[in-house]
Design a protein around this motif. Sequence first.
Motif, PDB file in Angstrom:
ATOM      1  N   LEU A  48     -91.656  47.339  22.066  1.00  0.00           N
ATOM      2  CA  LEU A  48     -92.177  46.105  22.635  1.00  0.00           C
ATOM      3  C   LEU A  48     -93.366  45.544  21.869  1.00  0.00           C
ATOM      4  O   LEU A  48     -93.628  44.339  21.921  1.00  0.00           O
ATOM      5  CB  LEU A  48     -92.574  46.333  24.093  1.00  0.00           C
ATOM      6  CG  LEU A  48     -91.436  46.524  25.094  1.00  0.00           C
ATOM      7  CD1 LEU A  48     -91.985  46.793  26.482  1.00  0.00           C
ATOM      8  CD2 LEU A  48     -90.519  45.299  25.114  1.00  0.00           C
ATOM      9  N   LEU A  49     -94.111  46.392  21.165  1.00  0.00           N
ATOM     10  CA  LEU A  49     -95.304  45.910  20.468  1.00  0.00           C
ATOM     11  C   LEU A  49     -94.984  44.808  19.448  1.00  0.00           C
ATOM     12  O   LEU A  49     -95.698  43.801  19.407  1.00  0.00           O
ATOM     13  CB  LEU A  49     -96.027  47.086  19.813  1.00  0.00           C
ATOM     14  CG  LEU A  49     -97.481  46.908  19.364  1.00  0.00           C
ATOM     15  CD1 LEU A  49     -97.582  46.158  18.049  1.00  0.00           C
ATOM     16  CD2 LEU A  49     -98.317  46.234  20.437  1.00  0.00           C
ATOM     17  N   PRO A  50     -93.933  44.936  18.632  1.00  0.00           N
ATOM     18  CA  PRO A  50     -93.615  43.835  17.706  1.00  0.00           C
ATOM     19  C   PRO A  50     -93.328  42.521  18.438  1.00  0.00           C
ATOM     20  O   PRO A  50     -93.741  41.450  17.975  1.00  0.00           O
ATOM     21  CB  PRO A  50     -92.369  44.348  16.965  1.00  0.00           C
ATOM     22  CG  PRO A  50     -92.491  45.837  17.026  1.00  0.00           C
ATOM     23  CD  PRO A  50     -93.066  46.116  18.386  1.00  0.00           C
ATOM     24  N   LEU A  51     -92.647  42.595  19.581  1.00  0.00           N
ATOM     25  CA  LEU A  51     -92.379  41.390  20.358  1.00  0.00           C
ATOM     26  C   LEU A  51     -93.676  40.791  20.872  1.00  0.00           C
ATOM     27  O   LEU A  51     -93.879  39.569  20.816  1.00  0.00           O
ATOM     28  CB  LEU A  51     -91.438  41.722  21.519  1.00  0.00           C
ATOM     29  CG  LEU A  51     -91.148  40.579  22.505  1.00  0.00           C
ATOM     30  CD1 LEU A  51     -90.490  39.409  21.788  1.00  0.00           C
ATOM     31  CD2 LEU A  51     -90.257  41.083  23.651  1.00  0.00           C
TER      32      LEU A  51
ATOM     33  N   PRO B  22     -96.056  43.987  12.635  1.00  0.00           N
ATOM     34  CA  PRO B  22     -95.350  45.016  13.399  1.00  0.00           C
ATOM     35  C   PRO B  22     -93.828  44.930  13.263  1.00  0.00           C
ATOM     36  O   PRO B  22     -93.143  45.958  13.262  1.00  0.00           O
ATOM     37  CB  PRO B  22     -95.796  44.758  14.840  1.00  0.00           C
ATOM     38  CG  PRO B  22     -97.133  44.101  14.700  1.00  0.00           C
ATOM     39  CD  PRO B  22     -96.984  43.223  13.495  1.00  0.00           C
ATOM     40  N   VAL B  23     -93.312  43.704  13.161  1.00  0.00           N
ATOM     41  CA  VAL B  23     -91.867  43.546  12.970  1.00  0.00           C
ATOM     42  C   VAL B  23     -91.449  44.137  11.628  1.00  0.00           C
ATOM     43  O   VAL B  23     -90.451  44.868  11.533  1.00  0.00           O
ATOM     44  CB  VAL B  23     -91.463  42.060  13.049  1.00  0.00           C
ATOM     45  CG1 VAL B  23     -89.968  41.901  12.763  1.00  0.00           C
ATOM     46  CG2 VAL B  23     -91.812  41.478  14.408  1.00  0.00           C
ATOM     47  N   ALA B  24     -92.231  43.828  10.589  1.00  0.00           N
ATOM     48  CA  ALA B  24     -91.949  44.396   9.266  1.00  0.00           C
ATOM     49  C   ALA B  24     -92.057  45.913   9.302  1.00  0.00           C
ATOM     50  O   ALA B  24     -91.266  46.629   8.670  1.00  0.00           O
ATOM     51  CB  ALA B  24     -92.915  43.817   8.231  1.00  0.00           C
ATOM     52  N   GLY B  25     -93.030  46.423  10.045  1.00  0.00           N
ATOM     53  CA  GLY B  25     -93.190  47.868  10.179  1.00  0.00           C
ATOM     54  C   GLY B  25     -91.994  48.515  10.858  1.00  0.00           C
ATOM     55  O   GLY B  25     -91.561  49.612  10.459  1.00  0.00           O
ATOM     56  N   LEU B  26     -91.447  47.832  11.868  1.00  0.00           N
ATOM     57  CA  LEU B  26     -90.283  48.377  12.566  1.00  0.00           C
ATOM     58  C   LEU B  26     -89.065  48.412  11.649  1.00  0.00           C
ATOM     59  O   LEU B  26     -88.308  49.391  11.636  1.00  0.00           O
ATOM     60  CB  LEU B  26     -89.991  47.538  13.809  1.00  0.00           C
ATOM     61  CG  LEU B  26     -88.950  48.093  14.788  1.00  0.00           C
ATOM     62  CD1 LEU B  26     -89.358  49.468  15.306  1.00  0.00           C
ATOM     63  CD2 LEU B  26     -88.754  47.125  15.960  1.00  0.00           C
ATOM     64  N   VAL B  27     -88.881  47.357  10.861  1.00  0.00           N
ATOM     65  CA  VAL B  27     -87.772  47.329   9.895  1.00  0.00           C
ATOM     66  C   VAL B  27     -87.954  48.421   8.852  1.00  0.00           C
ATOM     67  O   VAL B  27     -87.007  49.143   8.498  1.00  0.00           O
ATOM     68  CB  VAL B  27     -87.685  45.946   9.220  1.00  0.00           C
ATOM     69  CG1 VAL B  27     -86.648  45.966   8.089  1.00  0.00           C
ATOM     70  CG2 VAL B  27     -87.336  44.873  10.246  1.00  0.00           C
TER      71      VAL B  27
ATOM     72  N   PRO C   5     -92.536  57.005  11.741  1.00  0.00           N
ATOM     73  CA  PRO C   5     -93.339  56.459  12.847  1.00  0.00           C
ATOM     74  C   PRO C   5     -94.822  56.366  12.505  1.00  0.00           C
ATOM     75  O   PRO C   5     -95.510  55.458  13.001  1.00  0.00           O
ATOM     76  CB  PRO C   5     -93.093  57.452  13.991  1.00  0.00           C
ATOM     77  CG  PRO C   5     -92.613  58.701  13.343  1.00  0.00           C
ATOM     78  CD  PRO C   5     -91.862  58.254  12.133  1.00  0.00           C
ATOM     79  N   ARG C   6     -95.326  57.252  11.671  1.00  0.00           N
ATOM     80  CA  ARG C   6     -96.738  57.159  11.282  1.00  0.00           C
ATOM     81  C   ARG C   6     -96.993  55.882  10.489  1.00  0.00           C
ATOM     82  O   ARG C   6     -98.014  55.203  10.685  1.00  0.00           O
ATOM     83  CB  ARG C   6     -97.139  58.390  10.460  1.00  0.00           C
ATOM     84  CG  ARG C   6     -97.133  59.687  11.260  1.00  0.00           C
ATOM     85  CD  ARG C   6     -97.444  60.874  10.364  1.00  0.00           C
ATOM     86  NE  ARG C   6     -97.333  62.145  11.080  1.00  0.00           N
ATOM     87  CZ  ARG C   6     -98.335  62.725  11.740  1.00  0.00           C
ATOM     88  NH1 ARG C   6     -99.527  62.152  11.752  1.00  0.00           N
ATOM     89  NH2 ARG C   6     -98.148  63.874  12.355  1.00  0.00           N
ATOM     90  N   VAL C   7     -96.081  55.553   9.575  1.00  0.00           N
ATOM     91  CA  VAL C   7     -96.198  54.306   8.822  1.00  0.00           C
ATOM     92  C   VAL C   7     -96.101  53.112   9.774  1.00  0.00           C
ATOM     93  O   VAL C   7     -96.843  52.123   9.644  1.00  0.00           O
ATOM     94  CB  VAL C   7     -95.114  54.227   7.736  1.00  0.00           C
ATOM     95  CG1 VAL C   7     -95.120  52.857   7.056  1.00  0.00           C
ATOM     96  CG2 VAL C   7     -95.323  55.331   6.700  1.00  0.00           C
TER      97      VAL C   7
ATOM     98  N   TYR D 117     -98.941  48.572  13.040  1.00  0.00           N
ATOM     99  CA  TYR D 117     -99.440  48.107  14.338  1.00  0.00           C
ATOM    100  C   TYR D 117    -100.956  48.003  14.300  1.00  0.00           C
ATOM    101  O   TYR D 117    -101.553  47.031  14.788  1.00  0.00           O
ATOM    102  CB  TYR D 117     -99.022  49.067  15.451  1.00  0.00           C
ATOM    103  CG  TYR D 117     -97.547  49.063  15.794  1.00  0.00           C
ATOM    104  CD1 TYR D 117     -96.643  48.263  15.093  1.00  0.00           C
ATOM    105  CD2 TYR D 117     -97.038  49.873  16.810  1.00  0.00           C
ATOM    106  CE1 TYR D 117     -95.293  48.263  15.403  1.00  0.00           C
ATOM    107  CE2 TYR D 117     -95.693  49.876  17.132  1.00  0.00           C
ATOM    108  CZ  TYR D 117     -94.823  49.081  16.420  1.00  0.00           C
ATOM    109  OH  TYR D 117     -93.487  49.073  16.731  1.00  0.00           O
ATOM    110  N   ALA D 118    -101.591  49.027  13.725  1.00  0.00           N
ATOM    111  CA  ALA D 118    -103.049  49.042  13.639  1.00  0.00           C
ATOM    112  C   ALA D 118    -103.551  47.905  12.750  1.00  0.00           C
ATOM    113  O   ALA D 118    -104.562  47.257  13.056  1.00  0.00           O
ATOM    114  CB  ALA D 118    -103.531  50.384  13.106  1.00  0.00           C
ATOM    115  N   ALA D 119    -102.854  47.646  11.645  1.00  0.00           N
ATOM    116  CA  ALA D 119    -103.261  46.569  10.735  1.00  0.00           C
ATOM    117  C   ALA D 119    -103.219  45.223  11.443  1.00  0.00           C
ATOM    118  O   ALA D 119    -104.125  44.385  11.280  1.00  0.00           O
ATOM    119  CB  ALA D 119    -102.362  46.556   9.500  1.00  0.00           C
ATOM    120  N   TRP D 120    -102.167  44.990  12.231  1.00  0.00           N
ATOM    121  CA  TRP D 120    -102.076  43.737  12.991  1.00  0.00           C
ATOM    122  C   TRP D 120    -103.217  43.622  13.986  1.00  0.00           C
ATOM    123  O   TRP D 120    -103.877  42.571  14.087  1.00  0.00           O
ATOM    124  CB  TRP D 120    -100.740  43.680  13.736  1.00  0.00           C
ATOM    125  CG  TRP D 120    -100.721  42.624  14.812  1.00  0.00           C
ATOM    126  CD1 TRP D 120    -100.660  41.273  14.631  1.00  0.00           C
ATOM    127  CD2 TRP D 120    -100.794  42.836  16.230  1.00  0.00           C
ATOM    128  NE1 TRP D 120    -100.689  40.628  15.849  1.00  0.00           N
ATOM    129  CE2 TRP D 120    -100.761  41.557  16.835  1.00  0.00           C
ATOM    130  CE3 TRP D 120    -100.861  43.968  17.032  1.00  0.00           C
ATOM    131  CZ2 TRP D 120    -100.810  41.399  18.226  1.00  0.00           C
ATOM    132  CZ3 TRP D 120    -100.909  43.815  18.413  1.00  0.00           C
ATOM    133  CH2 TRP D 120    -100.888  42.542  18.995  1.00  0.00           C
TER     134      TRP D 120
END
Length: 217
Positions: free
Chosen positions: A136-139, A166-171, A187-189, A194-197
């Motif tokens: 849900l975080l990317p959304l 976050p979307v790019a991170g999920l991909v 998942p660490r990456v 998420y933290a960068a956003w």
Amino acid sequence: MTTNSTVDAPPFAVVAARTSAAAIVAYQVLLLVTIFIRPELDPVHQPVSEYAIGRHGWVMMLAFLTAAVSYASLLVALRPVVHGRAGRAGLGVLGACALGTAGVGVFIADPLATPLSELTTIGTLHVISGLSALLLLPLAAVLLGTGLARGATTASAVLRWTAWLPVAGLVLHWILSAMIPPEGWPPRVLFMTYAAWLLALSAHIRTPTRQTTPSQG
């Protein structure tokens, strides 16, 4: 007159934004600490949730709860400055992420080798909480970026592209999971994006500053 590189917010929102940023940095530090205090666990093959089981497990639990505090603080910071349906929806999704992340810290995971059909109730709640927060975080980021990035200001440009981190991170997580053990570094990456956003967003939340007009001589 306010600058065009920040999102104007009341003082309490600025404090909340700084709290959010500090908490997410603390979360990343705690993730790193767990690698050193649990050398018997291989970060290449073990999920971060595994570090909450057994010796020094409280450190990983604290890390998850710290991340939950970060998301909750960001929610407080953004509430006065987010507008529109997308922004309000983003606040709701971010709240769900905060609750899910807190659930990950409260409900300890079952060992990785446990079959899905044999998960305990607590283990099942951990999986549900973790997946909800992770997905849900990317959304939330995209919706909040839409609700914040209005106009052609510098802040708008930054918020537009960082909302997709976050979307790019999920991909990237999905791509890495096809190449290396999906339980370890992917998942660490992802959590780093998420933290960068969150850090980029928090950095643009400031109290309005006045610009003085030079006196006419």
